[in-house]
Design a protein around this motif. Structure first.
Motif, PDB file in Angstrom:
ATOM      1  N   ASP A  42     -16.107 -11.830 -19.196  1.00  0.00           N
ATOM      2  CA  ASP A  42     -14.674 -11.514 -19.198  1.00  0.00           C
ATOM      3  C   ASP A  42     -14.097 -11.452 -20.606  1.00  0.00           C
ATOM      4  O   ASP A  42     -13.057 -10.821 -20.822  1.00  0.00           O
ATOM      5  N   THR A  43     -14.737 -12.100 -21.554  1.00  0.00           N
ATOM      6  CA  THR A  43     -14.212 -12.141 -22.918  1.00  0.00           C
ATOM      7  C   THR A  43     -14.777 -11.028 -23.796  1.00  0.00           C
ATOM      8  O   THR A  43     -14.506 -11.007 -25.005  1.00  0.00           O
ATOM      9  N   TYR A  44     -15.563 -10.127 -23.214  1.00  0.00           N
ATOM     10  CA  TYR A  44     -16.169  -9.054 -24.016  1.00  0.00           C
ATOM     11  C   TYR A  44     -15.093  -8.095 -24.530  1.00  0.00           C
ATOM     12  O   TYR A  44     -14.178  -7.711 -23.800  1.00  0.00           O
ATOM     13  N   LYS A  45     -15.205  -7.731 -25.791  1.00  0.00           N
ATOM     14  CA  LYS A  45     -14.268  -6.792 -26.397  1.00  0.00           C
ATOM     15  C   LYS A  45     -14.904  -5.410 -26.452  1.00  0.00           C
ATOM     16  O   LYS A  45     -16.027  -5.257 -26.946  1.00  0.00           O
ATOM     17  N   GLU A  46     -14.188  -4.416 -25.971  1.00  0.00           N
ATOM     18  CA  GLU A  46     -14.726  -3.063 -25.916  1.00  0.00           C
ATOM     19  C   GLU A  46     -14.845  -2.463 -27.320  1.00  0.00           C
ATOM     20  O   GLU A  46     -14.173  -2.884 -28.261  1.00  0.00           O
ATOM     21  N   TYR A  47     -15.727  -1.462 -27.405  1.00  0.00           N
ATOM     22  CA  TYR A  47     -15.897  -0.760 -28.675  1.00  0.00           C
ATOM     23  C   TYR A  47     -14.598  -0.066 -29.067  1.00  0.00           C
ATOM     24  O   TYR A  47     -13.956   0.596 -28.244  1.00  0.00           O
ATOM     25  N   ALA A  48     -14.226  -0.197 -30.321  1.00  0.00           N
ATOM     26  CA  ALA A  48     -13.053   0.514 -30.828  1.00  0.00           C
ATOM     27  C   ALA A  48     -13.428   1.948 -31.176  1.00  0.00           C
ATOM     28  O   ALA A  48     -14.575   2.239 -31.543  1.00  0.00           O
ATOM     29  N   GLY A  49     -12.450   2.844 -31.047  1.00  0.00           N
ATOM     30  CA  GLY A  49     -12.715   4.243 -31.352  1.00  0.00           C
ATOM     31  C   GLY A  49     -13.139   4.472 -32.784  1.00  0.00           C
ATOM     32  O   GLY A  49     -14.015   5.303 -33.069  1.00  0.00           O
ATOM     33  N   ALA A  50     -12.563   3.716 -33.705  1.00  0.00           N
ATOM     34  CA  ALA A  50     -12.928   3.874 -35.121  1.00  0.00           C
ATOM     35  C   ALA A  50     -14.382   3.474 -35.354  1.00  0.00           C
ATOM     36  O   ALA A  50     -15.097   4.115 -36.134  1.00  0.00           O
ATOM     37  N   LEU A  51     -14.840   2.412 -34.678  1.00  0.00           N
ATOM     38  CA  LEU A  51     -16.231   1.969 -34.839  1.00  0.00           C
ATOM     39  C   LEU A  51     -17.193   3.005 -34.266  1.00  0.00           C
ATOM     40  O   LEU A  51     -18.224   3.318 -34.871  1.00  0.00           O
ATOM     41  N   LEU A  52     -16.872   3.564 -33.102  1.00  0.00           N
ATOM     42  CA  LEU A  52     -17.728   4.587 -32.510  1.00  0.00           C
ATOM     43  C   LEU A  52     -17.754   5.849 -33.357  1.00  0.00           C
ATOM     44  O   LEU A  52     -18.795   6.507 -33.474  1.00  0.00           O
ATOM     45  N   ALA A  53     -16.617   6.196 -33.949  1.00  0.00           N
ATOM     46  CA  ALA A  53     -16.577   7.354 -34.842  1.00  0.00           C
ATOM     47  C   ALA A  53     -17.480   7.136 -36.049  1.00  0.00           C
ATOM     48  O   ALA A  53     -18.173   8.054 -36.504  1.00  0.00           O
TER      49      ALA A  53
END
Length: 224
Positions: free
Chosen positions: A163-174
């Motif tokens: 439940d505490t997992y943070k999703e990938y940010a768009g800037a990081l994926l870019a």
């Protein structure tokens, strides 16, 4: 099924798919995996022979070995433990599913990192996503989208188990793709969301199917 029912199935699958291979083994299982060595002292003697019914003789690889019973408890261990017996219907239901759904459940809830399972999951999600690809898509862009498939699988699996997992940010994926943030938002962001949606649909469908197969098997046992 509602959210609570799905969570119940996830918990049961996590218990059923736990790897207990490092537990204590009984004598029969230990001997079957590591048979006793040949105890004949003189190697020049003929191969050990065993008489069968009907006056037939066969050559045995190992001589007979006398083994004392070794157990530290008054009662012998049961052939199958209680928790393994309780989890058997869930494992049986999983084995009745298509391979890509089995692969998803074993990876997501059994933490099985078998490469074949990872390949089946990615192929299933990519085949589902291809209908959203435009006709004039560049080959370079397509390869970058393919590289996002496994990341989407990992993110959806982590969200279900943490439940505490943070999703990938768009800037990081870019940054991972080597594109600018504006290019990510314009071209790749929608594909990323649809890949995760395909993984969510695979998860939901596999959970529904496994509970249906389990209920069908229980009904067959009651009506047999």
């Amino acid at each position: 099924m509602n959210t609570q029912q799905l969570e119940y199935v996830r918990l049961e699958l996590t218990r059923a798919l736990v790897d207990r291979s490092g537990g204590t083994k009984g004598q029969l299982e230990a001997f079957s995996e590591h048979p006793p060595a040949n105890k004949i002292h003189s190697p020049r003697q003929p191969i050990y022979k065993v008489e069968l019914e009907g006056e037939r003789w066969v050559n045995a690889d190992n001589a007979a070995v006398y083994v004392l019973e070794t157990r530290s408890r008054r009662r012998p261990m049961p052939p199958i433990k209680d928790f393994e017996f309780a989890a058997a219907p869930w494992r049986r239901a999983i084995n009745l599913l298509p391979e890509h759904e089995q692969a998803w459940l074993r990876y997501c809830y059994g933490f099985d990192l078998t490469f074949r399972y990872q390949t089946l999951i990615c192929e299933s999600i990519w085949n589902e996503h291809q209908k959203y690809l435009p006709s004039g898509l560049l080959r370079k862009t397509k390869k970058r989208i393919i590289s996002l498939v496994w990341l989407a699988v990992q993110e959806v699996a982590a969200l279900h188990m943490n439940d505490t997992y943070k999703e990938y940010a768009g800037a990081l994926l870019a940054t991972h793709l080597g594109v600018s943030r504006s290019t990510w938002c314009e071209i790749y962001a929608l594909h990323w969301q649809r890949l995760k949606q395909a993984a969510e649909e695979l998860d939901s469908h596999a959970l529904h199917e496994v509970i249906n197969r389990k209920q069908e098997h229980v009904f067959e046992e009651l009506t047999a």
